[in-house]
Design a protein around this motif. Structure first.
Motif, short mmCIF file in Angstrom:
data_model
loop_
_atom_site.label_atom_id
_atom_site.label_comp_id
_atom_site.label_asym_id
_atom_site.label_seq_id
_atom_site.Cartn_x
_atom_site.Cartn_y
_atom_site.Cartn_z
N ASP A 218 -23.17 52.26 -10.36
CA ASP A 218 -22.97 53.32 -10.88
C ASP A 218 -22.82 52.85 -12.54
OD1 ASP A 218 -22.10 53.80 -8.35
OD2 ASP A 218 -20.38 53.36 -8.43
N TYR A 219 -22.51 51.97 -13.55
CA TYR A 219 -22.42 52.36 -14.65
C TYR A 219 -23.39 50.94 -15.19
CZ TYR A 219 -19.53 56.12 -14.25
OH TYR A 219 -18.75 56.88 -13.99
N TYR A 220 -23.83 50.82 -16.32
CA TYR A 220 -24.17 49.62 -16.77
C TYR A 220 -23.56 49.73 -18.24
CZ TYR A 220 -28.00 46.30 -18.47
OH TYR A 220 -28.93 45.23 -19.02
N VAL A 221 -23.67 47.63 -18.71
CA VAL A 221 -22.80 47.59 -19.71
C VAL A 221 -23.90 46.61 -20.37
CG1 VAL A 221 -21.12 46.08 -19.24
CG2 VAL A 221 -21.30 46.66 -21.79
N MET A 222 -25.06 46.56 -22.03
CA MET A 222 -25.17 45.10 -21.76
C MET A 222 -24.92 44.47 -23.57
SD MET A 222 -28.70 44.31 -22.10
CE MET A 222 -29.63 45.73 -22.04
N LEU A 223 -25.08 43.30 -22.65
CA LEU A 223 -24.30 42.30 -23.45
C LEU A 223 -25.67 41.81 -24.11
CD1 LEU A 223 -21.24 40.94 -22.11
CD2 LEU A 223 -21.36 43.25 -23.18
N GLU A 224 -25.23 40.93 -25.14
CA GLU A 224 -25.94 40.00 -25.66
C GLU A 224 -25.65 38.15 -25.21
OE1 GLU A 224 -26.08 40.06 -30.12
OE2 GLU A 224 -27.35 42.08 -30.05
N ASP A 225 -26.19 37.13 -25.84
CA ASP A 225 -25.83 35.55 -24.58
C ASP A 225 -25.11 35.06 -25.79
OD1 ASP A 225 -28.13 35.26 -26.51
OD2 ASP A 225 -29.61 34.42 -25.56
N ASP A 226 -24.34 35.90 -26.19
CA ASP A 226 -23.46 35.11 -27.11
C ASP A 226 -22.13 35.24 -27.87
OD1 ASP A 226 -25.01 36.65 -28.85
OD2 ASP A 226 -25.18 35.08 -30.72
N VAL A 227 -21.30 35.83 -26.32
CA VAL A 227 -20.51 37.11 -26.92
C VAL A 227 -19.38 36.16 -25.74
CG1 VAL A 227 -19.63 39.63 -25.55
CG2 VAL A 227 -22.43 38.55 -26.90
N ARG A 228 -18.33 37.04 -26.47
CA ARG A 228 -16.65 36.38 -25.69
C ARG A 228 -15.96 38.23 -25.56
NH1 ARG A 228 -14.76 34.46 -29.78
NH2 ARG A 228 -13.04 35.85 -30.13
N CYS A 229 -15.57 37.75 -24.65
CA CYS A 229 -14.77 39.27 -23.94
C CYS A 229 -13.20 39.58 -23.54
CB CYS A 229 -16.02 39.39 -22.06
SG CYS A 229 -17.37 39.11 -21.92
N SER A 230 -13.13 40.32 -24.01
CA SER A 230 -11.78 40.54 -23.67
C SER A 230 -10.94 40.68 -22.57
CB SER A 230 -11.29 42.21 -24.39
OG SER A 230 -9.98 42.45 -24.88
N LYS A 231 -9.94 40.05 -22.62
CA LYS A 231 -9.16 39.68 -20.96
C LYS A 231 -9.65 41.38 -20.10
CE LYS A 231 -5.62 37.21 -18.54
NZ LYS A 231 -7.16 36.73 -17.88
N ASN A 232 -9.48 41.48 -18.82
CA ASN A 232 -9.61 42.81 -18.11
C ASN A 232 -10.73 43.24 -18.69
OD1 ASN A 232 -6.56 41.20 -17.52
ND2 ASN A 232 -7.34 41.63 -15.81
N PHE A 233 -11.40 43.07 -19.04
CA PHE A 233 -12.30 44.26 -19.71
C PHE A 233 -12.84 45.57 -18.36
CE2 PHE A 233 -15.48 41.18 -18.34
CZ PHE A 233 -16.27 42.26 -17.82
N LEU A 234 -13.50 44.86 -18.20
CA LEU A 234 -13.54 45.96 -16.64
C LEU A 234 -12.31 47.17 -16.55
CD1 LEU A 234 -15.69 47.23 -14.06
CD2 LEU A 234 -14.73 45.46 -13.22
N THR A 235 -11.26 47.19 -15.91
CA THR A 235 -9.82 47.73 -16.22
C THR A 235 -10.10 48.90 -17.24
OG1 THR A 235 -8.48 46.10 -14.44
CG2 THR A 235 -7.61 47.98 -16.03
N ALA A 236 -9.84 48.31 -18.59
CA ALA A 236 -10.21 48.76 -19.42
C ALA A 236 -11.18 49.70 -19.89
CB ALA A 236 -10.80 48.18 -21.08
N ILE A 237 -12.70 49.73 -19.23
CA ILE A 237 -13.81 50.63 -19.21
C ILE A 237 -13.88 51.62 -18.25
CG2 ILE A 237 -15.96 50.62 -18.54
CD1 ILE A 237 -16.20 47.59 -19.75
N LYS A 238 -12.59 51.12 -17.19
CA LYS A 238 -12.50 52.37 -16.06
C LYS A 238 -11.43 53.42 -16.40
CE LYS A 238 -12.39 51.07 -11.84
NZ LYS A 238 -12.36 50.21 -10.61
N LYS A 239 -10.56 52.70 -17.16
CA LYS A 239 -9.63 54.23 -17.41
C LYS A 239 -10.49 54.63 -18.54
CE LYS A 239 -5.14 52.27 -17.54
NZ LYS A 239 -3.62 51.94 -18.46
#
Length: 478
Positions: A218-239
């Motif tokens: 349903d949704y798309y997020v672009m990252l570069e290939d040298d990235v670190r993620c925040s914990k539970n980033f998906l839940t944050a995005i959904k909120k």
């Protein structure tokens, strides 16, 4: 003479397209279709051709007028079909169902450093078991060096085999034969030829990645290939997405750096892919994306803080040059995005320009700004439905205007909403506490309040000479 020049321009364009390498994505039939399209535009709407030429001229100087061309882009360039590319599946199992979010990465061989494996690892490690069910990760190994691709595929399959088997990790490659010409391109901004080639190819890399991902979620997020993620980033995005329900947006930004953490509706991906291909040699991708957002009538950046993604590489994929950019708004641990249930906001304070009350309640990086308040002034939130509150946090002032805080104020909660002539108000209020140093925060509110809450009121208890910024109002519910 003018018509002759128009026709000459069309044939010159087609001739250039025929001169592309055999690897060109445009077939003879495609050339014929494009020729007929241009003929139709010329015969019926010759003014459109002039508009398109002006669009290209302005784009090449980074001055594309989004408002002027929004209708042209929507009506005449509304590409909804897929780009004709036969992808090579380097590591994949069939995608069993459509997911909530696809995370896309494009990667090429670097002269120094390689962060792709760490990026993929971070995506999966920072996601819970439930979140993993809702995501798919698509990696486009876009380098034409087959030996490098083979090594990377071997490393990826060894480290992430279970994610590939589960259908949440797909590795693809768009063959070189589908790329347009990459040599001898326009040197906009006086960039050296190798820089122009690098950024132009990168635009095509992203276009092919977006094209592939158009129907995977349903949704798309672009990252570069040298990235670190925040914990539970998906839940944050959904909120965040839930909080913006009913609001028009094209791009949501969860990082302020480059092409990191940019979120789109998947139904916009085909159009974005075509847009990047259309102007692939004109400018870097992050500039093009700004224009894309404007062309689809999202005037302002919608960016969220803290950032969910952090750049971690030290060397750029272009020539291995140093690139130590960091997003100082990034937080490693999961940040607790407030629920902020639907509500109407009112104030009797003198609002400055367009810094209206609703901006203090938004999850976007913006705020309410009013002229000096007097004792008895108020700022009220009226919820659409009574709520049970777990936590309340209100912050006033900003880093650059640290004195524009609420120096003397209190926070009240209310019940029993009634309709007045111009607004709705609660009949009774109960005081929760006072502001300290311009801030208010209280947890376990439900244990202190014996009723479901209809209203929250910020109440000025003493006149102040300083202006007032309410930076954020955050409500957590059960």
């Amino acid at each position: 003479m003018f018509k002759f020049c128009q026709m000459k321009h069309i044939f010159e364009t087609l001739d250039k397209m025929r001169c592309l390498r055999k690897r060109s994505t445009v077939s003879f039939l495609g050339v014929l279709v494009i020729f007929l399209l241009f003929m139709n535009l010329y015969i019926e709407d010759s003014y459109v051709l002039e508009g398109d030429k002006q669009l290209i001229r302005e784009t090449s100087t980074h001055q594309l007028n989004s408002e002027r061309y929004v209708h042209t882009f929507k009506d005449l360039s509304n590409f909804s079909g897929a780009i004709n590319v036969t992808y090579r599946y380097l590591a994949a199992t069939p995608l069993q169902r459509k997911r909530f979010l696809t995370i896309g990465l494009s990667s090429v061989k670097r002269k120094k450093g390689n962060y792709l494996l760490e990026t993929i690892k971070s995506i999966f490690e920072q996601s819970s078991y439930e979140e993993l069910k809702e995501i798919s990760v698509v990696v486009h190994l876009a380098d034409f060096n087959s030996s490098w691709r083979d090594v990377m595929v071997q490393d990826i399959t060894q480290k992430f085999a279970h994610h590939i088997i589960a259908g949440r990790l797909i590795v693809i490659h768009a063959p070189e034969e589908y790329y347009p010409i990459l040599d001898g391109l326009k040197r906009n901004y006086n960039d050296p030829e190798d820089r122009v080639r690098f950024r132009s190819k990168q635009n095509v890399d992203y276009a092919f990645l977006l094209n592939f991902c158009a129907n995977t979620s349903d949704y798309y997020v672009m990252l570069e290939d040298d990235v670190r993620c925040s914990k539970n980033f998906l839940t944050a995005i959904k909120k965040v997405i839930t909080s913006l329900e009913g609001t028009y947006w094209v791009t949501l930004e969860f990082s302020k750096l480059g092409y990191i953490g940019k979120l789109y509706h998947s139904h916009d991906l085909p159009r974005l892919a075509h847009f990047l291909l259309m102007f692939y040699q004109e400018m870097p991708c992050d500039w093009l994306l700004t224009h894309f957002r404007g062309l689809l009538a999202q005037k302002n950046v919608i960016r969220f803080k803290p950032s969910l993604f952090q750049h971690m590489g030290y060397y750029s994929s272009y020539k291995g040059t140093e690139n130590k950019l960091k997003d100082d708004d990034f937080e490693e641990e999961s940040f607790d995005i407030p629920d902020n249930p639907p509500a109407n906001l009112y104030t009797n304070m003198n609002v400055f320009e367009n810094y209206e009350a609703s901006k203090a309640y938004s999850s976007v990086d913006e705020y309410f700004w009013g002229k000096p308040p007097s004792a008895g002034d108020f700022f009220v939130i009226i919820f659409e439905n009574p709520i049970l509150i777990k936590k309340i946090k209100v912050s006033t002032g900003t880093e650059d205007r640290q004195n524009d805080i609420l120096h003397h104020g209190a926070l009240d909660v209310g019940e029993n909403v009634v309709d007045f002539k111009q607004s709705r108000q609660c009949v009774t209020y109960l005081r929760l506490g006072e502001f300290k140093n311009g801030n208010f925060e209280m947890s376990e509110v439900n244990q202190k309040i014996p009723f479901d809450i209809n209203c929250i009121r910020i109440y000025v208890t003493k006149t102040q000479k300083e202006w007032l910024i309410i930076r954020s109002i955050s409500i957590w519910t059960f």
